[in-house]
Design a protein around this motif. Structure first.
Motif, PDB file in Angstrom:
ATOM      1  N   ALA A  24       0.832  -1.206   0.000  1.00 51.28           N
ATOM      2  CA  ALA A  24       0.000   0.000   0.000  1.00 51.28           C
ATOM      3  C   ALA A  24       0.868   1.258   0.000  1.00 51.28           C
ATOM      4  O   ALA A  24       0.559   2.231  -0.699  1.00 51.28           O
ATOM      5  CB  ALA A  24      -0.940  -0.004   1.209  1.00 51.28           C
ATOM      6  N   ALA A  27       2.212   1.590  -3.482  1.00 44.55           N
ATOM      7  CA  ALA A  27       1.174   2.092  -4.390  1.00 44.55           C
ATOM      8  C   ALA A  27       0.981   3.589  -4.215  1.00 44.55           C
ATOM      9  O   ALA A  27       0.806   4.320  -5.202  1.00 44.55           O
ATOM     10  CB  ALA A  27      -0.141   1.345  -4.152  1.00 44.55           C
ATOM     11  N   LEU A  28       1.037   4.063  -2.989  1.00 42.58           N
ATOM     12  CA  LEU A  28       0.901   5.496  -2.740  1.00 42.58           C
ATOM     13  C   LEU A  28       2.073   6.281  -3.333  1.00 42.58           C
ATOM     14  O   LEU A  28       1.885   7.334  -3.953  1.00 42.58           O
ATOM     15  CB  LEU A  28       0.791   5.763  -1.236  1.00 42.58           C
ATOM     16  N   TYR A  31       1.639   6.351  -7.049  1.00 43.68           N
ATOM     17  CA  TYR A  31       0.552   7.262  -7.416  1.00 43.68           C
ATOM     18  C   TYR A  31       1.035   8.718  -7.415  1.00 43.68           C
ATOM     19  O   TYR A  31       0.747   9.477  -8.334  1.00 43.68           O
ATOM     20  CB  TYR A  31      -0.618   7.084  -6.445  1.00 43.68           C
ATOM     21  N   VAL A 102       0.129   1.410 -11.119  1.00 45.18           N
ATOM     22  CA  VAL A 102      -0.434   1.880  -9.850  1.00 45.18           C
ATOM     23  C   VAL A 102      -1.688   1.070  -9.511  1.00 45.18           C
ATOM     24  O   VAL A 102      -1.889   0.658  -8.374  1.00 45.18           O
ATOM     25  CB  VAL A 102      -0.751   3.389  -9.917  1.00 45.18           C
ATOM     26  N   ARG A 103      -2.527   0.849 -10.511  1.00 44.83           N
ATOM     27  CA  ARG A 103      -3.751   0.071 -10.284  1.00 44.83           C
ATOM     28  C   ARG A 103      -3.421  -1.362  -9.853  1.00 44.83           C
ATOM     29  O   ARG A 103      -4.021  -1.900  -8.929  1.00 44.83           O
ATOM     30  CB  ARG A 103      -4.590   0.080 -11.569  1.00 44.83           C
ATOM     31  N   GLY A 106      -1.962  -1.353  -6.274  1.00 42.96           N
ATOM     32  CA  GLY A 106      -3.035  -1.035  -5.334  1.00 42.96           C
ATOM     33  C   GLY A 106      -3.969  -2.213  -5.113  1.00 42.96           C
ATOM     34  O   GLY A 106      -4.344  -2.522  -3.976  1.00 42.96           O
ATOM     35  N   ALA A 109      -2.197  -4.853  -3.103  1.00 39.56           N
ATOM     36  CA  ALA A 109      -2.151  -4.471  -1.689  1.00 39.56           C
ATOM     37  C   ALA A 109      -3.488  -4.768  -1.016  1.00 39.56           C
ATOM     38  O   ALA A 109      -3.520  -5.286   0.104  1.00 39.56           O
ATOM     39  CB  ALA A 109      -1.809  -2.991  -1.547  1.00 39.56           C
TER      40      ALA A 109
END
Length: 131
Positions: A24, A27-28, A31, A102-103, A106, A109
């Protein structure tokens, strides 16, 4: 046998929650690094042996980007296309509003965190069931 089940559930709990939190965070970071992409209307033109898209940015400048074979196949024979251009960057476009990487990270995660939360809930239920 119940000790083996407890160990496996505990392992899934710690690995699921730990790896899920790390994914996570990744992913952040991805992003934020991806930046802001704004929708624009682009003109599709043939140039020599390939096709390009041209669009106006927020400041009235003209941008141009070559189409990859994959993007060209998705656009097809259209003369105009709705694309996404990166704000603050010239000559960068894509066909999707968000990055597939990113998708993917995410969703991975979310899946791993769900596995860890499910294993944690199962361990609590087994703890109370055994009394």
């Amino acid at each position: 046998m119940s000790n083996v089940v407890d160990i496996v559930i505990e392992l899934f709990t710690w690995v699921g929650l730990g790896a899920g939190i790390l994914l996570a965070i990744a992913a952040l970071i991805l992003y934020v690094a991806d930046g802001t992409w704004v929708p624009v209307r682009a003109v599709v033109e043939d140039v020599d042996d390939h096709r390009v898209v041209r669009w106006f940015d927020e400041h009235g400048g003209v941008n141009e980007a070559p189409l990859s074979p994959h993007d060209d196949a998705r656009i097809g024979a259209a003369d105009m296309a709705d694309v996404y251009a990166r704000r603050g960057s010239r000559h960068r476009m894509r066909l999707t509003p968000s990055s597939p990487l990113v998708r993917f990270v995410g969703l991975l995660a979310i899946g791993v965190l769900s596995l860890g939360a499910l294993a944690f809930a199962l361990s609590v239920v087994l703890l109370f069931a055994r009394g």
